[in-house]
Motif scaffolding. Structure first.
Motif, PDB file in Angstrom:
ATOM      1  N   ARG A 163      55.570  25.826   6.597  1.00 11.61           N
ATOM      2  CA  ARG A 163      56.255  25.184   5.605  1.00 11.61           C
ATOM      3  C   ARG A 163      57.534  24.199   6.094  1.00 11.61           C
ATOM      4  NH1 ARG A 163      56.384  30.265   1.336  1.00 11.61           N
ATOM      5  NH2 ARG A 163      54.197  29.807   0.465  1.00 11.61           N
ATOM      6  N   GLU A 164      58.082  24.584   7.130  1.00 14.36           N
ATOM      7  CA  GLU A 164      58.901  23.886   7.672  1.00 14.36           C
ATOM      8  C   GLU A 164      58.332  22.808   8.389  1.00 14.36           C
ATOM      9  OE1 GLU A 164      61.090  26.347  11.002  1.00 14.36           O
ATOM     10  OE2 GLU A 164      61.635  27.735   9.079  1.00 14.36           O
ATOM     11  N   ALA A 165      57.162  22.870   8.889  1.00 12.65           N
ATOM     12  CA  ALA A 165      56.601  21.612   9.435  1.00 12.65           C
ATOM     13  C   ALA A 165      56.104  20.649   8.252  1.00 12.65           C
ATOM     14  CB  ALA A 165      55.209  22.089  10.098  1.00 12.65           C
ATOM     15  N   LEU A 166      55.620  21.220   7.179  1.00 13.55           N
ATOM     16  CA  LEU A 166      55.332  20.054   6.113  1.00 13.55           C
ATOM     17  C   LEU A 166      56.639  19.502   5.727  1.00 13.55           C
ATOM     18  CD1 LEU A 166      53.643  18.888   4.232  1.00 13.55           C
ATOM     19  CD2 LEU A 166      53.508  21.002   2.686  1.00 13.55           C
ATOM     20  N   ALA A 167      57.829  20.228   5.529  1.00 15.05           N
ATOM     21  CA  ALA A 167      58.940  19.502   5.103  1.00 15.05           C
ATOM     22  C   ALA A 167      59.410  18.488   5.979  1.00 15.05           C
ATOM     23  CB  ALA A 167      59.963  20.694   4.868  1.00 15.05           C
ATOM     24  N   ALA A 168      59.241  18.834   7.181  1.00 17.47           N
ATOM     25  CA  ALA A 168      59.757  17.855   8.440  1.00 17.47           C
ATOM     26  C   ALA A 168      59.000  16.368   8.285  1.00 17.47           C
ATOM     27  CB  ALA A 168      59.370  18.428   9.669  1.00 17.47           C
ATOM     28  N   VAL A 169      57.468  16.576   7.751  1.00 15.30           N
ATOM     29  CA  VAL A 169      56.883  15.347   7.531  1.00 15.30           C
ATOM     30  C   VAL A 169      57.486  14.716   6.349  1.00 15.30           C
ATOM     31  CG1 VAL A 169      54.543  14.403   7.171  1.00 15.30           C
ATOM     32  CG2 VAL A 169      55.012  16.238   8.888  1.00 15.30           C
ATOM     33  N   ALA A 170      57.537  15.445   5.434  1.00 15.19           N
ATOM     34  CA  ALA A 170      58.000  15.037   4.062  1.00 15.19           C
ATOM     35  C   ALA A 170      59.382  14.124   4.110  1.00 15.19           C
ATOM     36  CB  ALA A 170      58.123  15.782   2.947  1.00 15.19           C
ATOM     37  N   ILE A 171      60.269  14.642   4.914  1.00 15.66           N
ATOM     38  CA  ILE A 171      61.577  14.210   5.032  1.00 15.66           C
ATOM     39  C   ILE A 171      61.353  13.054   5.873  1.00 15.66           C
ATOM     40  CG2 ILE A 171      63.907  14.293   6.329  1.00 15.66           C
ATOM     41  CD1 ILE A 171      63.567  17.533   5.488  1.00 15.66           C
ATOM     42  N   ALA A 172      60.645  12.695   6.852  1.00 17.94           N
ATOM     43  CA  ALA A 172      60.320  11.716   7.553  1.00 17.94           C
ATOM     44  C   ALA A 172      59.727  10.672   6.805  1.00 17.94           C
ATOM     45  CB  ALA A 172      59.536  11.957   8.753  1.00 17.94           C
ATOM     46  N   LEU A 173      58.626  11.118   5.888  1.00 17.50           N
ATOM     47  CA  LEU A 173      58.220  10.031   5.057  1.00 17.50           C
ATOM     48  C   LEU A 173      58.991   9.189   4.090  1.00 17.50           C
ATOM     49  CD1 LEU A 173      55.730   8.804   3.492  1.00 17.50           C
ATOM     50  CD2 LEU A 173      55.425  10.835   2.373  1.00 17.50           C
ATOM     51  N   ALA A 174      60.388  10.124   3.599  1.00 17.99           N
ATOM     52  CA  ALA A 174      61.073   9.413   2.897  1.00 17.99           C
ATOM     53  C   ALA A 174      62.070   8.257   3.330  1.00 17.99           C
ATOM     54  CB  ALA A 174      61.863  10.719   2.246  1.00 17.99           C
ATOM     55  N   HIS A 175      62.086   8.017   4.728  1.00 21.46           N
ATOM     56  CA  HIS A 175      62.809   7.120   5.210  1.00 21.46           C
ATOM     57  C   HIS A 175      61.969   6.154   5.893  1.00 21.46           C
ATOM     58  CE1 HIS A 175      66.342   9.998   5.141  1.00 21.46           C
ATOM     59  NE2 HIS A 175      65.569  10.685   5.612  1.00 21.46           N
ATOM     60  N   VAL A 176      60.998   5.558   5.539  1.00 19.65           N
ATOM     61  CA  VAL A 176      60.038   4.591   5.980  1.00 19.65           C
ATOM     62  C   VAL A 176      59.113   4.121   4.882  1.00 19.65           C
ATOM     63  CG1 VAL A 176      59.931   5.738   8.431  1.00 19.65           C
ATOM     64  CG2 VAL A 176      57.977   6.293   6.718  1.00 19.65           C
ATOM     65  N   HIS A 177      58.422   2.971   5.252  1.00 18.65           N
ATOM     66  CA  HIS A 177      57.699   2.341   4.263  1.00 18.65           C
ATOM     67  C   HIS A 177      56.554   1.668   5.241  1.00 18.65           C
ATOM     68  CE1 HIS A 177      60.484  -0.578   6.078  1.00 18.65           C
ATOM     69  NE2 HIS A 177      59.452  -1.475   5.912  1.00 18.65           N
ATOM     70  N   GLY A 178      55.690   1.245   4.480  1.00 18.92           N
ATOM     71  CA  GLY A 178      54.617   0.605   5.147  1.00 18.92           C
ATOM     72  C   GLY A 178      53.494   1.433   5.614  1.00 18.92           C
ATOM     73  N   HIS A 179      52.871   0.983   6.805  1.00 16.18           N
ATOM     74  CA  HIS A 179      51.786   1.843   7.641  1.00 16.18           C
ATOM     75  C   HIS A 179      52.520   3.265   7.869  1.00 16.18           C
ATOM     76  CE1 HIS A 179      49.653  -2.074   7.915  1.00 16.18           C
ATOM     77  NE2 HIS A 179      48.747  -1.459   7.994  1.00 16.18           N
ATOM     78  N   THR A 180      53.689   2.988   8.419  1.00 16.00           N
ATOM     79  CA  THR A 180      54.388   4.501   8.724  1.00 16.00           C
ATOM     80  C   THR A 180      54.186   5.511   7.710  1.00 16.00           C
ATOM     81  OG1 THR A 180      55.756   3.220  10.467  1.00 16.00           O
ATOM     82  CG2 THR A 180      56.257   5.361  10.051  1.00 16.00           C
ATOM     83  N   ALA A 181      54.855   5.006   6.628  1.00  5.45           N
ATOM     84  CA  ALA A 181      54.703   5.594   5.412  1.00  5.45           C
ATOM     85  C   ALA A 181      53.513   6.252   5.042  1.00  5.45           C
ATOM     86  CB  ALA A 181      55.580   5.097   4.094  1.00  5.45           C
ATOM     87  N   TRP A 182      52.358   5.251   5.054  1.00  5.17           N
ATOM     88  CA  TRP A 182      51.244   5.621   4.717  1.00  5.17           C
ATOM     89  C   TRP A 182      50.449   6.900   5.726  1.00  5.17           C
ATOM     90  CZ3 TRP A 182      49.668  -0.179   4.843  1.00  5.17           C
ATOM     91  CH2 TRP A 182      50.387  -0.597   3.646  1.00  5.17           C
ATOM     92  N   PHE A 183      51.024   6.414   7.117  1.00  2.00           N
ATOM     93  CA  PHE A 183      50.351   7.662   7.916  1.00  2.00           C
ATOM     94  C   PHE A 183      51.185   8.962   7.959  1.00  2.00           C
ATOM     95  CE2 PHE A 183      51.424   9.513  12.326  1.00  2.00           C
ATOM     96  CZ  PHE A 183      50.184   9.766  12.644  1.00  2.00           C
ATOM     97  N   LEU A 184      52.511   9.104   7.635  1.00  2.00           N
ATOM     98  CA  LEU A 184      53.168  10.192   7.504  1.00  2.00           C
ATOM     99  C   LEU A 184      52.732  10.847   5.951  1.00  2.00           C
ATOM    100  CD1 LEU A 184      56.565   9.447   8.534  1.00  2.00           C
ATOM    101  CD2 LEU A 184      55.028  10.695   9.658  1.00  2.00           C
ATOM    102  N   GLY A 185      52.106  10.012   4.954  1.00  2.00           N
ATOM    103  CA  GLY A 185      51.839  10.750   3.977  1.00  2.00           C
ATOM    104  C   GLY A 185      50.443  11.304   4.104  1.00  2.00           C
ATOM    105  N   ALA A 186      49.731  10.592   4.632  1.00  2.00           N
ATOM    106  CA  ALA A 186      48.423  11.322   5.087  1.00  2.00           C
ATOM    107  C   ALA A 186      48.487  12.467   5.883  1.00  2.00           C
ATOM    108  CB  ALA A 186      47.292  10.206   5.621  1.00  2.00           C
ATOM    109  N   ALA A 187      49.457  12.438   7.015  1.00  2.00           N
ATOM    110  CA  ALA A 187      49.692  13.678   7.688  1.00  2.00           C
ATOM    111  C   ALA A 187      50.330  14.919   6.698  1.00  2.00           C
ATOM    112  CB  ALA A 187      50.612  13.319   8.793  1.00  2.00           C
ATOM    113  N   ALA A 188      51.134  14.563   5.844  1.00  2.00           N
ATOM    114  CA  ALA A 188      51.497  15.446   4.770  1.00  2.00           C
ATOM    115  C   ALA A 188      50.336  16.179   4.053  1.00  2.00           C
ATOM    116  CB  ALA A 188      52.368  15.039   3.723  1.00  2.00           C
ATOM    117  N   ASN A 189      49.364  15.233   3.734  1.00  2.00           N
ATOM    118  CA  ASN A 189      48.305  15.512   2.883  1.00  2.00           C
ATOM    119  C   ASN A 189      47.545  16.550   3.506  1.00  2.00           C
ATOM    120  OD1 ASN A 189      47.059  15.165   0.520  1.00  2.00           O
ATOM    121  ND2 ASN A 189      45.242  14.022   1.465  1.00  2.00           N
TER     122      ASN A 189
END
Length: 138
Positions: free
Chosen positions: A63-89
């Motif tokens: 759960r800590e790992a998933l939270a780390a991905v979600a926090i990173a996702l909150a700070h980016v946009h575009g391809h980076t956000a799409w990549f991190l969103g897919a990683a969270a998924n």
């Protein structure tokens, strides 16, 4: 498809986008992804270390790992956000797991997960961690 395979597919897609210069990370995005890589590494240790832990601690680390991905996702946009969103998924199945007995109470749909699923999820986190570190250094 298991979580490791999903993570590997995601990594291949990201590598292709970077190789083809479709996805070019900004310096700020590199920092965010590098921090996420470090956080994933800190959350999920070596397989032998994780396997020695009780299920409740393994699930906490996932759960800590998933939270780390979600926090990173909150700070980016575009391809980076799409990549991190897919990683969270990729990691979302862990949100439905529980390590504690329910007794007679409701669990909001959470189900016990067998140890091999923990190992699968931890493997996916390690794949993502290596990919994040690689992407951050591109």
């Amino acid at each position: 498809m298991d979580m490791r395979a999903l993570a590997e597919n995601l990594v291949r897609e990201a590598e292709g986008l970077i190789r083809e210069h479709v996805w070019i990370l900004t310096p700020d995005h590199r920092l965010v992804v590098a921090k996420a890589a470090a956080d994933l590494h800190a959350a999920v240790g070596a397989p032998q270390t994780q396997e020695a832990l009780p299920a409740v601690e393994r699930l906490e680390h996932l759960r800590e790992a998933l939270a780390a991905v979600a926090i990173a996702l909150a700070h980016v946009h575009g391809h980076t956000a799409w990549f991190l969103g897919a990683a969270a998924n990729v990691l979302t199945p862990i949100l439905h797991w529980r390590a504690l007995p329910a007794g007679d109470s409701q669990t909001f749909g959470a189900v016990p997960s067998p140890p091999e699923r923990y190992a699968e999820a931890e493997g996916a986190v390690r794949i993502l961690q290596r990919a994040f570190a690689s992407v951050a250094s591109c």
